[in-house]
Scaffold this active site. Sequence first.
Site, PDB file in Angstrom:
ATOM      1  N   HIS A 310       0.842  -1.191   0.000  1.00 35.29           N
ATOM      2  CA  HIS A 310       0.000   0.000   0.000  1.00 35.29           C
ATOM      3  C   HIS A 310       0.875   1.239   0.000  1.00 35.29           C
ATOM      4  O   HIS A 310       1.971   1.240   0.575  1.00 35.29           O
ATOM      5  CB  HIS A 310      -0.921   0.001   1.232  1.00 35.29           C
ATOM      6  N   ASP A 367      -7.911  -4.278  -0.874  1.00 31.37           N
ATOM      7  CA  ASP A 367      -8.407  -4.610  -2.210  1.00 31.37           C
ATOM      8  C   ASP A 367      -8.327  -6.112  -2.487  1.00 31.37           C
ATOM      9  O   ASP A 367      -9.152  -6.655  -3.225  1.00 31.37           O
ATOM     10  CB  ASP A 367      -7.607  -3.852  -3.281  1.00 31.37           C
TER      11      ASP A 367
END
Length: 432
Positions: A310, A367
């Site tokens: 991330h 995600d």
Amino acid sequence: MFRNRNGAKIVLSDGREFPCDIIMDNAGDKSIDITRLRAETGFITYDPGFVNTGSCMSSICYINGEKGILRYRGYNIEDLVEKCDFIEVAYLLIKGMLPTSKERINYQNLLNTNSLLHVNMRDFFRAYPNDGHPMGILAAMVASLSAFYPEMRDKDPEDNLDLTVTRLLSKMRTIAAFTYRMMNGLDFVDPKYNFSYCANFLNMMFYTTVNNYAPDPVHVKALNQLLILHADHEQNCSTSAVRLVGSSEANLYASVAAGCCALWGSRHGGANQAVMDMLSRIHSEGLSIDSVIEKAKSKEDPFRLYGFGHRVYKTFDPRAKIAKKLCREVLSTSKGTDPLLEIAMELEERATSDPYFIERHLYPNVDFYTGIIFHAMGIPVSMFTVLFAMGRLPGWIAHYLEWRHDPYLKIGRPRQIYAGPEEREVVPIAER
């Protein structure tokens, strides 16, 4: 917030010094105030992607990427997911406080009252091709709301802002469901007063007169929690787009439509769709998990492992921890086996125990799990980012309202470093 006057200085190559204030925010993070830099020195800062630039002061969301902290209005994301539903969190982000029981009921009723779309908007849906991308349809339909509900054009739109916010929060859910119905050649299903916000969405998507559909409580819970996890994430690409467009005094519908467009990309909201595309490729090409792991490690191989790592978090994404647990719950109720889900679970297990990924902080992000959950719920891949947009909507609205009332409000206008040719003369076309 604490401001240390002239607590830092920038020393230029010509010997000039520029004193800067140091600002310490309520979380203890520090920043250097350079708002007067260009006016007093002629210099600007160069910061591609704005990764070191604070564009505003905000009280909506706090992230600490090193410690894995995410808070909305001071509340930890873990606490909100456990004790609140999406409507309460939306109220918190937009209004600044959690609702009382009475306020929660009134807000739910207000959302229900404003959930229907203008009947003429149905013609818009039918005009789109069935294979049109849902995010393109969503952005266009959100922008068109300003034509059907033009109260923001009033002389003093503040009087109608609360109505506009409620309409958007409720109608965007209906738009999303109608988009799915249109894609599948199904007639539209209107929202019903006896369903909750999330149950209503699932019913509008999946109900037909021949399937006796009833929203699965596990799926309703999952959708509630996933929308909460996505409700805000500080100054990300789409939120910055909403604030930037809103700074021009564009209306809320137009600003949120811009947010939808920004969210569409695979590096932002489209990442969960990219995860499922990756899993489909692994399955269709018969790739082993060992080979996938090695391909991801190789600098020469263009293969990209989506759903890991991330931009902000340097430890485990706090949203991913919640989504992982939720993923297990949803999969435990799924009937039969799904090869894509089996690949995902094996990939997660291998990557989280591999030193290469651990050393580089490449943990599964939110995600990775959301794509798997949506897939298990029967939601098509093309709709994943639409559901992300539904979740992010309260955050977008909150940032739009905050920007609108910012005492330092300025139209967004980044500078640039020019890299083009020097001055040139135009040669007449006959001589070129």
